[in-house]
Design a protein around this motif. Structure first.
Motif, PDB file in Angstrom:
ATOM      1  N   GLY A 163       0.794  -1.226   0.000  1.00 23.94           N
ATOM      2  CA  GLY A 163       0.000   0.000   0.000  1.00 23.94           C
ATOM      3  C   GLY A 163       0.824   1.272   0.000  1.00 23.94           C
ATOM      4  O   GLY A 163       0.619   2.162  -0.850  1.00 23.94           O
ATOM      5  N   PRO A 164       1.796   1.435   0.922  1.00 20.98           N
ATOM      6  CA  PRO A 164       2.609   2.651   0.912  1.00 20.98           C
ATOM      7  C   PRO A 164       3.384   2.857  -0.385  1.00 20.98           C
ATOM      8  O   PRO A 164       3.540   3.999  -0.837  1.00 20.98           O
ATOM      9  CB  PRO A 164       3.573   2.429   2.091  1.00 20.98           C
ATOM     10  CG  PRO A 164       2.854   1.486   2.999  1.00 20.98           C
ATOM     11  CD  PRO A 164       2.095   0.576   2.085  1.00 20.98           C
ATOM     12  N   LEU A 165       3.842   1.783  -0.993  1.00 14.99           N
ATOM     13  CA  LEU A 165       4.594   1.915  -2.241  1.00 14.99           C
ATOM     14  C   LEU A 165       3.688   2.393  -3.371  1.00 14.99           C
ATOM     15  O   LEU A 165       4.089   3.240  -4.185  1.00 14.99           O
ATOM     16  CB  LEU A 165       5.240   0.578  -2.603  1.00 14.99           C
ATOM     17  CG  LEU A 165       6.116   0.566  -3.861  1.00 14.99           C
ATOM     18  CD1 LEU A 165       7.221   1.609  -3.748  1.00 14.99           C
ATOM     19  CD2 LEU A 165       6.715  -0.813  -4.085  1.00 14.99           C
ATOM     20  N   VAL A 166       2.471   1.858  -3.435  1.00 15.49           N
ATOM     21  CA  VAL A 166       1.525   2.303  -4.463  1.00 15.49           C
ATOM     22  C   VAL A 166       1.216   3.791  -4.290  1.00 15.49           C
ATOM     23  O   VAL A 166       1.209   4.562  -5.262  1.00 15.49           O
ATOM     24  CB  VAL A 166       0.226   1.475  -4.396  1.00 15.49           C
ATOM     25  CG1 VAL A 166      -0.820   2.048  -5.347  1.00 15.49           C
ATOM     26  CG2 VAL A 166       0.504   0.016  -4.734  1.00 15.49           C
ATOM     27  N   ALA A 167       0.954   4.206  -3.042  1.00 14.31           N
ATOM     28  CA  ALA A 167       0.676   5.620  -2.782  1.00 14.31           C
ATOM     29  C   ALA A 167       1.868   6.497  -3.150  1.00 14.31           C
ATOM     30  O   ALA A 167       1.710   7.571  -3.752  1.00 14.31           O
ATOM     31  CB  ALA A 167       0.311   5.807  -1.308  1.00 14.31           C
ATOM     32  N   ALA A 168       3.073   6.049  -2.801  1.00 13.73           N
ATOM     33  CA  ALA A 168       4.270   6.828  -3.094  1.00 13.73           C
ATOM     34  C   ALA A 168       4.500   6.952  -4.594  1.00 13.73           C
ATOM     35  O   ALA A 168       4.859   8.035  -5.097  1.00 13.73           O
ATOM     36  CB  ALA A 168       5.479   6.180  -2.425  1.00 13.73           C
ATOM     37  N   LEU A 169       4.275   5.872  -5.330  1.00 14.21           N
ATOM     38  CA  LEU A 169       4.426   5.930  -6.777  1.00 14.21           C
ATOM     39  C   LEU A 169       3.436   6.911  -7.392  1.00 14.21           C
ATOM     40  O   LEU A 169       3.782   7.681  -8.300  1.00 14.21           O
ATOM     41  CB  LEU A 169       4.211   4.536  -7.369  1.00 14.21           C
ATOM     42  CG  LEU A 169       5.401   3.581  -7.384  1.00 14.21           C
ATOM     43  CD1 LEU A 169       4.969   2.186  -7.789  1.00 14.21           C
ATOM     44  CD2 LEU A 169       6.478   4.095  -8.327  1.00 14.21           C
ATOM     45  N   GLY A 170       2.209   6.891  -6.904  1.00 14.27           N
ATOM     46  CA  GLY A 170       1.208   7.814  -7.417  1.00 14.27           C
ATOM     47  C   GLY A 170       1.564   9.261  -7.134  1.00 14.27           C
ATOM     48  O   GLY A 170       1.467  10.132  -8.012  1.00 14.27           O
ATOM     49  N   ILE A 171       2.014   9.541  -5.908  1.00 16.90           N
ATOM     50  CA  ILE A 171       2.364  10.916  -5.535  1.00 16.90           C
ATOM     51  C   ILE A 171       3.545  11.420  -6.359  1.00 16.90           C
ATOM     52  O   ILE A 171       3.524  12.540  -6.892  1.00 16.90           O
ATOM     53  CB  ILE A 171       2.692  10.987  -4.027  1.00 16.90           C
ATOM     54  CG1 ILE A 171       1.427  10.720  -3.206  1.00 16.90           C
ATOM     55  CG2 ILE A 171       3.282  12.347  -3.669  1.00 16.90           C
ATOM     56  CD1 ILE A 171       1.686  10.586  -1.723  1.00 16.90           C
ATOM     57  N   SER A 172       4.597  10.598  -6.462  1.00 17.43           N
ATOM     58  CA  SER A 172       5.782  11.037  -7.203  1.00 17.43           C
ATOM     59  C   SER A 172       5.477  11.218  -8.686  1.00 17.43           C
ATOM     60  O   SER A 172       6.072  12.080  -9.345  1.00 17.43           O
ATOM     61  CB  SER A 172       6.923  10.040  -7.015  1.00 17.43           C
ATOM     62  OG  SER A 172       6.563   8.759  -7.509  1.00 17.43           O
ATOM     63  N   THR A 173       4.559  10.427  -9.229  1.00 18.64           N
ATOM     64  CA  THR A 173       4.197  10.576 -10.644  1.00 18.64           C
ATOM     65  C   THR A 173       3.404  11.859 -10.869  1.00 18.64           C
ATOM     66  O   THR A 173       3.653  12.600 -11.830  1.00 18.64           O
ATOM     67  CB  THR A 173       3.386   9.363 -11.117  1.00 18.64           C
ATOM     68  OG1 THR A 173       4.152   8.167 -10.943  1.00 18.64           O
ATOM     69  CG2 THR A 173       3.006   9.496 -12.580  1.00 18.64           C
ATOM     70  N   VAL A 174       2.460  12.145  -9.987  1.00 18.09           N
ATOM     71  CA  VAL A 174       1.663  13.369 -10.108  1.00 18.09           C
ATOM     72  C   VAL A 174       2.540  14.610  -9.957  1.00 18.09           C
ATOM     73  O   VAL A 174       2.324  15.632 -10.615  1.00 18.09           O
ATOM     74  CB  VAL A 174       0.532  13.369  -9.063  1.00 18.09           C
ATOM     75  CG1 VAL A 174      -0.167  14.722  -9.018  1.00 18.09           C
ATOM     76  CG2 VAL A 174      -0.478  12.277  -9.370  1.00 18.09           C
ATOM     77  N   CYS A 175       3.553  14.521  -9.094  1.00 19.19           N
ATOM     78  CA  CYS A 175       4.454  15.659  -8.847  1.00 19.19           C
ATOM     79  C   CYS A 175       5.660  15.664  -9.772  1.00 19.19           C
ATOM     80  O   CYS A 175       6.601  16.440  -9.558  1.00 19.19           O
ATOM     81  CB  CYS A 175       4.923  15.639  -7.391  1.00 19.19           C
ATOM     82  SG  CYS A 175       3.596  15.795  -6.171  1.00 19.19           S
ATOM     83  N   SER A 176       5.669  14.811 -10.781  1.00 20.89           N
ATOM     84  CA  SER A 176       6.824  14.676 -11.664  1.00 20.89           C
ATOM     85  C   SER A 176       7.087  15.948 -12.453  1.00 20.89           C
ATOM     86  O   SER A 176       6.164  16.715 -12.782  1.00 20.89           O
ATOM     87  CB  SER A 176       6.588  13.516 -12.638  1.00 20.89           C
ATOM     88  OG  SER A 176       7.569  13.488 -13.651  1.00 20.89           O
ATOM     89  N   ALA A 177       8.365  16.174 -12.781  1.00 21.39           N
ATOM     90  CA  ALA A 177       8.728  17.297 -13.644  1.00 21.39           C
ATOM     91  C   ALA A 177       8.189  17.101 -15.054  1.00 21.39           C
ATOM     92  O   ALA A 177       8.016  18.076 -15.798  1.00 21.39           O
ATOM     93  CB  ALA A 177      10.249  17.454 -13.678  1.00 21.39           C
TER      94      ALA A 177
END
Length: 442
Positions: free
Chosen positions: A89-103
């Motif tokens: 669960g934490p990894l899925v959330a982290a991947l989503g957050i980092s993708t949305v905040c991507s350059a």
């Protein structure tokens, strides 16, 4: 080491008797996992999608595993372990957050899918499909078959001069992966070596013949690993094997390490006999000089590490986005960094490979996903380590397989990252370890 008493089933060195009837065994979904393992050995094709993403037979097999596991889960044939949510669960959330905040969100979307495949979807599918000790044994057997196949190809390449180029000679064993994925064979054979080591520790219970077969098999895999000339795999394999031996029995560890040291002295003493042996000796000696006198490969790796750290320092929270390291690399790397690495073999010829990652999975997470992504990955590792510790079984070969494989990956991730056809195997290995850590296999 003193360990709490494991469940009765985990005390047995061999899996329990399979369900009556051969048809039930054939219908086990773990056979699909075994097929996925074997598909990794198929030579990769040339088709790519997106920004250099190559679809291999292992990727297709992984998609099948996810589909079958999903169908079984929806039908109520399998149940999701409670620990899976805490781990993934934490990894899925982290991947989503980092993708949305991507350059660059568009370029990060393929990386998001790739990371979900390797670190979440395929491992979860394996957890659902590997349900008992016979399932675990089936998958371990496929790992050994793949390892011996790649070892055989690699030894033939080294002996006949049909491998990857090293020092101007085609003596480096790369198996079916080619010079473009020069680490592929060594990773596969290293995983098989650790799997066989875990069972070799219990071989005496099955008779003298089992001991001879196990030792002979380890010898074949060891020759292939030496011929791979892969310093990183040697280090990770050594760390994992020593840990497994110490956990099993300290005195056994001392005796085995003494034998290995004696064998190493023989190899060094006979290093001038042939080009292959001399290359192994020189490659071993270069590990000691990696700090004081690094070669170009190691020097490039240091430069990439420094660039990744600088990227993370400027983007500490969510990084620059998955798959965006190459876009930022040159702005943060020193002028001493090479423009690319060189590969050469008789099949694919000479080619220059771009440096698309920092060659450290941990620094890749930090630079591309920041502390958010690194925390998600740490949560996955932490839950698996904690599960293995709570469910430890010092008389269970499957527990030793899981400990060895997880240690191998974690050490290897210090100076290497994922790429090529072996991504599919690493995803399955993570699922196998998770199945033991979550208590699905006892």
């Amino acid at each position: 080491m003193t360990a709490s008493a494991p469940p009765a089933a985990a005390e047995s060195a061999a899996p329990a008797a399979p369900p009556a009837g051969g048809r039930r065994l054939v219908r086990r979904p773990s056979w699909l996992v075994a097929a996925g393992v074997l598909s990794v050995g198929l030579p990769p094709g040339s088709e790519v999608i997106g920004d250099g993403m190559q679809v291999t037979a292992g990727d297709v097999a992984g998609a099948v595993l996810v589909l079958v596991a999903t169908l079984l889960l929806v039908a109520g044939r399998v149940a999701m372990p409670r620990a899976a949510l805490l781990a993934f669960g934490p990894l899925v959330a982290a991947l989503g957050i980092s993708t949305v905040c991507s350059a660059d969100i568009a370029s990060s979307l393929p990386g998001f899918v790739r990371d979900m495949q390797i670190f979440v979807l395929v491992p979860l599918a394996v957890v659902l499909l590997v349900r008992d000790r016979w399932d675990f044994a089936i998958v371990c057997s496929s790992v050994l078959v793949l390892g011996f196949w790649e070892a055989g190809v690699g030894i033939w390449q080294s002996a006949t001069g049909n491998g990857a180029s090293m020092g101007g000679a085609y003596i480096r064993a790369v198996g079916t992966f080619g010079a473009g994925n020069v680490m592929g064979m060594s990773v596969v054979v290293g995983i098989a070596f650790l799997t066989l080591t875990a069972f070799a520790l219990f071989a005496r219970a099955w008779g003298f013949g089992a001991v001879v077969v196990a030792v002979g098999g380890l010898g074949v895999l060891g020759v292939a690993l030496a011929a791979s000339l892969s310093r990183g795999t040697w280090i990770a394999l050594g760390a994992a094997a020593v840990l497994a031996l110490v956990l099993f029995d300290r005195w056994t560890a001392v005796k085995v390490l003494a034998c290995c040291a004696s064998l190493l002295l023989v190899v060094v003493a006979g290093g001038g006999v042939g080009g292959g042996a001399q290359a192994v000796v020189e490659r071993s000696e270069s590990m000691a000089g990696s700090i004081s006198e690094p070669d170009q490969s190691v020097d490039d790796r240091y430069s990439l590490w420094a660039a990744a750290v600088r990227i993370w320092e400027d983007n500490p929270g969510t990084g620059v986005g998955v798959k965006n390291f190459p876009a930022f690399r040159d702005a943060y790397a020193g002028i001493e960094l090479s423009s690319g690495s060189e590969t050469d073999d008789p099949v694919h010829g000479y080619a220059r490979q771009p440096l698309l990652s920092p060659h450290s999975e941990y620094l890749l997470f930090l630079s591309e996903q920041g502390m958010v992504g690194f925390a998600g990955f740490a949560a996955l590792v932490g839950v698996m380590v904690g599960g293995l510790w709570r469910r430890r079984g010092v008389r269970d070969p499957f527990w030793f397989v899981s400990v060895g494989l997880l240690t191998f990956l974690l050490v290897n991730f210090l100076y290497a990252d994922l790429g090529g056809a072996t991504c599919a195997l690493v995803a399955i290995v993570l699922g196998v370890v998770a199945s033991r850590a979550f208590g699905a296999v006892r």
